[in-house]
Design an enzyme around this catalytic site. Structure first.
Site, PDB file in Angstrom:
ATOM      1  N   CYS A  79     -50.601   4.043   3.631  1.00 32.97           N
ATOM      2  CA  CYS A  79     -50.078   2.834   3.025  1.00 32.97           C
ATOM      3  C   CYS A  79     -51.115   2.326   2.333  1.00 32.97           C
ATOM      4  CB  CYS A  79     -49.828   1.895   4.214  1.00 32.97           C
ATOM      5  SG  CYS A  79     -48.539   0.613   3.686  1.00 32.97           S
ATOM      6  N   HIS A 171     -46.722   4.013   8.358  1.00 33.06           N
ATOM      7  CA  HIS A 171     -47.636   4.071   9.155  1.00 33.06           C
ATOM      8  C   HIS A 171     -47.582   5.003  10.491  1.00 33.06           C
ATOM      9  CE1 HIS A 171     -49.577   0.175   7.985  1.00 33.06           C
ATOM     10  NE2 HIS A 171     -48.639   0.045   7.211  1.00 33.06           N
ATOM     11  N   GLU A 173     -49.545   5.790  12.592  1.00 34.27           N
ATOM     12  CA  GLU A 173     -50.305   5.525  13.656  1.00 34.27           C
ATOM     13  C   GLU A 173     -49.613   4.321  14.520  1.00 34.27           C
ATOM     14  OE1 GLU A 173     -50.489   4.152  10.777  1.00 34.27           O
ATOM     15  OE2 GLU A 173     -51.341   2.182  10.702  1.00 34.27           O
TER      16      GLU A 173
HETATM   17  N1  GLN Z   1     -49.075  -4.084   0.397  1.00 35.09           N
HETATM   18  C1  GLN Z   1     -50.435  -3.492   0.762  1.00 35.09           C
HETATM   19  C2  GLN Z   1     -51.156  -3.032  -0.496  1.00 35.09           C
HETATM   20  O1  GLN Z   1     -50.800  -3.214  -1.542  1.00 35.09           O
HETATM   21  C3  GLN Z   1     -50.352  -2.249   1.726  1.00 35.09           C
HETATM   22  C4  GLN Z   1     -49.551  -2.404   3.116  1.00 35.09           C
HETATM   23  C5  GLN Z   1     -49.926  -1.716   4.198  1.00 35.09           C
HETATM   24  O2  GLN Z   1     -51.111  -1.041   4.037  1.00 35.09           O
HETATM   25  N2  GLN Z   1     -49.178  -1.836   5.278  1.00 35.09           N
HETATM   26  O3  GLN Z   1     -52.394  -2.850  -0.316  1.00 35.09           O
END
Ligand code: GLN
Length: 190
Positions: A79, A171, A173
């Site tokens: 992410c 995610h 994890e």
């Molecule tokens: N929206 C977040 C970003 O731009 C990422 C979100 C996440 O890691 N769950 O950094």
């Protein structure tokens, strides 16, 4: 031999990655400063807030050390970690590490309230689908020639790899399915 794996622990969901590593028999090392990378055989950059992490990477002098580390060792970004590994254009407060050749649109899977968990197919393990949790996740747009797509959701790529590194927009994890961490770590030798 216990294999030490670093987790960038500046902000975000580093503790669930650590729990998963322990469960799989790896020794998590919380990386906050360049010297913490010395013992690591691989690095995980967790989800969280890529703007905050980008600033903290610079504040703690980690930008060049992480880039160097990535020339020899595998890095997994999830992410926000995926955003940081990309070569997306610099945002106002977000300067990606340009370690992998792909770009993303941040938050393009929807806002926090539209977070969701759904099944997706892993191309490297077709026996069972994976439950991916998406939280303000980035959408992948351009992908370089050396990059391979490892998972798709609704026809869109959500997991990529090149020869060393791996990223996913969800995610891995969260939950009990350890297959993505195992896939990332399987090439680490004692
Ligand atoms: N929206 C977040 C970003 O731009 C990422 C979100 C996440 O890691 N769950 O950094």
């Amino acid at each position: 031999m216990v294999r030490p794996v670093g987790i960038l622990a500046l902000q975000g969901n580093f503790s669930q990655h650590a729990a998963m590593l322990l469960h799989l028999g790896y020794a998590p090392i919380m990386v906050r400063y360049p010297k913490d990378l010395e013992a690591c055989r691989a690095l995980i950059i967790p989800g969280g807030e890529s703007t905050t992490m980008s600033k903290q990477i610079d504040r703690n002098g980690l930008r060049a050390p992480i880039k160097d580390f990535g020339k020899k060792n595998p890095i997994m970004g999830t992410c926000a970690g995926m955003i940081l590994l990309s070569n997306s254009k610099n945002g106002k407060n977000m300067d990606p590490l340009n370690i992998m050749d792909f770009t993303v649109d941040r938050n393009a899977w929807g806002r926090q309230v539209y977070s969701f968990t759904d099944t997706l197919k892993l191309h490297f393990d077709k026996r069972k689908q994976f439950k991916g949790t998406f939280i303000r996740a980035p959408k992948i747009n351009q992908i370089g020639k050396q990059i391979k797509v490892l998972a798709e959701y609704n026809g869109e790529p959500v997991m990529l790899k090149n020869s060393k590194h791996l990223v996913c927009s969800f995610h891995p994890e969260i939950g009990k399915d350890t297959r993505i961490h195992q896939f990332f770590l399987k090439n680490l030798h004692d």
